[in-house]
Design a protein around this motif. Structure first.
Motif, PDB file in Angstrom:
ATOM      1  N   ALA A   8      20.148  12.860  59.196  1.00  0.00           N
ATOM      2  CA  ALA A   8      19.836  14.262  58.903  1.00  0.00           C
ATOM      3  C   ALA A   8      20.943  15.156  59.455  1.00  0.00           C
ATOM      4  N   SER A   9      21.508  16.001  58.582  1.00  0.00           N
ATOM      5  CA  SER A   9      22.663  16.794  59.017  1.00  0.00           C
ATOM      6  C   SER A   9      22.556  18.271  58.648  1.00  0.00           C
ATOM      7  N   GLY A  10      21.355  18.742  58.370  1.00  0.00           N
ATOM      8  CA  GLY A  10      21.233  20.149  57.990  1.00  0.00           C
ATOM      9  C   GLY A  10      19.862  20.698  58.284  1.00  0.00           C
ATOM     10  N   VAL A  11      19.727  22.009  58.074  1.00  0.00           N
ATOM     11  CA  VAL A  11      18.459  22.676  58.285  1.00  0.00           C
ATOM     12  C   VAL A  11      18.317  23.782  57.247  1.00  0.00           C
ATOM     13  N   ILE A  12      17.112  23.998  56.790  1.00  0.00           N
ATOM     14  CA  ILE A  12      16.839  25.054  55.814  1.00  0.00           C
ATOM     15  C   ILE A  12      16.143  26.205  56.534  1.00  0.00           C
ATOM     16  N   LEU A  13      16.726  27.385  56.425  1.00  0.00           N
ATOM     17  CA  LEU A  13      16.164  28.580  57.047  1.00  0.00           C
ATOM     18  C   LEU A  13      15.827  29.578  55.943  1.00  0.00           C
ATOM     19  N   LEU A  14      14.553  29.919  55.837  1.00  0.00           N
ATOM     20  CA  LEU A  14      14.093  30.837  54.809  1.00  0.00           C
ATOM     21  C   LEU A  14      13.749  32.173  55.446  1.00  0.00           C
ATOM     22  N   LEU A  15      14.444  33.224  54.994  1.00  0.00           N
ATOM     23  CA  LEU A  15      14.208  34.566  55.519  1.00  0.00           C
ATOM     24  C   LEU A  15      13.673  35.457  54.398  1.00  0.00           C
ATOM     25  N   ARG A  16      12.744  36.306  54.738  1.00  0.00           N
ATOM     26  CA  ARG A  16      12.174  37.228  53.754  1.00  0.00           C
ATOM     27  C   ARG A  16      12.094  38.622  54.366  1.00  0.00           C
ATOM     28  N   ASP A  17      12.686  39.585  53.693  1.00  0.00           N
ATOM     29  CA  ASP A  17      12.683  40.957  54.182  1.00  0.00           C
ATOM     30  C   ASP A  17      11.346  41.608  53.814  1.00  0.00           C
ATOM     31  N   VAL A  18      10.563  41.937  54.813  1.00  0.00           N
ATOM     32  CA  VAL A  18       9.245  42.544  54.582  1.00  0.00           C
ATOM     33  C   VAL A  18       9.245  44.017  54.988  1.00  0.00           C
ATOM     34  N   THR A  19      10.434  44.593  55.113  1.00  0.00           N
ATOM     35  CA  THR A  19      10.518  45.990  55.543  1.00  0.00           C
ATOM     36  C   THR A  19       9.753  46.907  54.605  1.00  0.00           C
ATOM     37  N   ARG A  20       9.958  46.721  53.295  1.00  0.00           N
ATOM     38  CA  ARG A  20       9.298  47.590  52.316  1.00  0.00           C
ATOM     39  C   ARG A  20       7.780  47.441  52.390  1.00  0.00           C
ATOM     40  N   GLU A  21       7.300  46.181  52.477  1.00  0.00           N
ATOM     41  CA  GLU A  21       5.864  45.952  52.549  1.00  0.00           C
ATOM     42  C   GLU A  21       5.262  46.589  53.786  1.00  0.00           C
ATOM     43  N   ARG A  22       5.970  46.471  54.922  1.00  0.00           N
ATOM     44  CA  ARG A  22       5.473  47.074  56.165  1.00  0.00           C
ATOM     45  C   ARG A  22       5.446  48.597  56.061  1.00  0.00           C
ATOM     46  N   GLU A  23       6.460  49.174  55.407  1.00  0.00           N
ATOM     47  CA  GLU A  23       6.511  50.626  55.262  1.00  0.00           C
ATOM     48  C   GLU A  23       5.366  51.124  54.373  1.00  0.00           C
ATOM     49  N   VAL A  24       5.085  50.368  53.293  1.00  0.00           N
ATOM     50  CA  VAL A  24       3.975  50.748  52.416  1.00  0.00           C
ATOM     51  C   VAL A  24       2.655  50.681  53.168  1.00  0.00           C
ATOM     52  N   GLU A  25       2.482  49.621  53.974  1.00  0.00           N
ATOM     53  CA  GLU A  25       1.250  49.503  54.753  1.00  0.00           C
ATOM     54  C   GLU A  25       1.127  50.646  55.754  1.00  0.00           C
TER      55      GLU A  25
END
Length: 267
Positions: A8-25
């Motif tokens: 194993a020689s790698g890693v998967i990093l998943l990022l999601r920008d939730v700024t808009r959702e937080r602002e709407v809330e």
């Protein structure tokens, strides 16, 4: 297949920008607080004055003129409450994706605008209203009640956000089969950071305790009504100088697109 962990020689990093959702809330939470206040204010007046008029202990103490004044105040607050409920219903349609029903009819655009301006001019002593209309039969095929809602919102905002008074200019021009409506005030205006959010639902440029009353729905509803009529809306504003709202509407819907319903824009 078995994979050796050593390979194993790698890693998967998943990022999601939730700024808009937080602002709407955040805006929705602020909206609930403001809506509660806006609903309670007219309700308190309606309940209080109706109790005074119907209570045996107080009803006989009012003169006929005082009773009339109380009833007019109750009526005014009931209209205010009804307007807020209508706004909430419109936003509910937006959120659920349901279409906005449009009742297309031909009517005098000049006359409708004059009707709205005359109402505010008769109630307002602080502002100087100037009106420049087409000055000829200004027929438009549209939903009269919905466009009256647009004009009412724009003039109401021009008055509310110019609390010290000043000029409110309302202008209607006809150019290339399109009506150009402009409402200009000399009020508090907005900076660029506020202007970019002006059509956001639940957004208010000033949410402090001393802010102008409202729940942040008006301009979102105005924009969606204009878009449903195949029109366009633009806003220019300078902080402490005033705001100009420009609405462009076709004289009639495009050929073959005069349906009874048009979808709201979800944005």
């Amino acid at each position: 297949m078995v994979v050796d962990e050593a390979e194993a020689s790698g890693v998967i990093l998943l990022l999601r920008d939730v700024t808009r959702e937080r602002e709407v809330e955040r805006m929705k939470s602020a909206f609930l607080g403001m809506a509660t206040h806006e609903l309670n204010t007219p309700l308190t007046t309606i309940i209080g004055y109706s109790e005074l008029l119907t209570s045996p202990d107080t009803a006989d103490k009012f003169s006929e003129e005082q009773k009339k004044d109380c009833l007019l105040l109750i009526h005014d607050k009931a209209l205010s409450l009804g307007g807020l409920v209508d706004d909430l219903l419109d936003v509910s349609r937006v959120e659920s994706g349901r279409p906005l029903a449009l009742d297309y009819q031909e009517f005098d655009f000049d006359g409708m605008i004059r009707e709205v301006v005359d109402f505010y001019d008769g109630e307002d002593v602080l502002h100087d209203f100037t009106v420049n209309l087409v000055g000829e039969p200004s027929q438009i095929v549209a939903d009269r009640l919905r466009l009256k809602q647009v004009v009412d919102h724009l003039i109401s905002n021009a008055v509310k956000y110019a609390p010290e008074g000043g000029r409110v200019n309302v202008e209607l021009k006809l150019s290339d089969d399109k009506y150009e409506l402009k409402v200009e005030d000399e009020g508090i205006g907005m900076d660029e950071g506020q202007l970019v959010h002006i059509f956001d639902r639940f957004y208010r440029a000033d949410s402090s305790d001393t802010a102008v009353q409202g729940v942040g729905l008006g301009m979102s509803i105005v924009r969606n009504i204009v878009l449903a009529h195949h029109g366009d809306i633009q806003i220019e504003s300078q902080l402490d100088e005033g705001t100009i709202v420009m609405v462009s509407l076709p004289k009639a819907p495009p050929e073959g697109q005069r349906e009874s319903t048009m979808p709201f824009s979800a944005s």
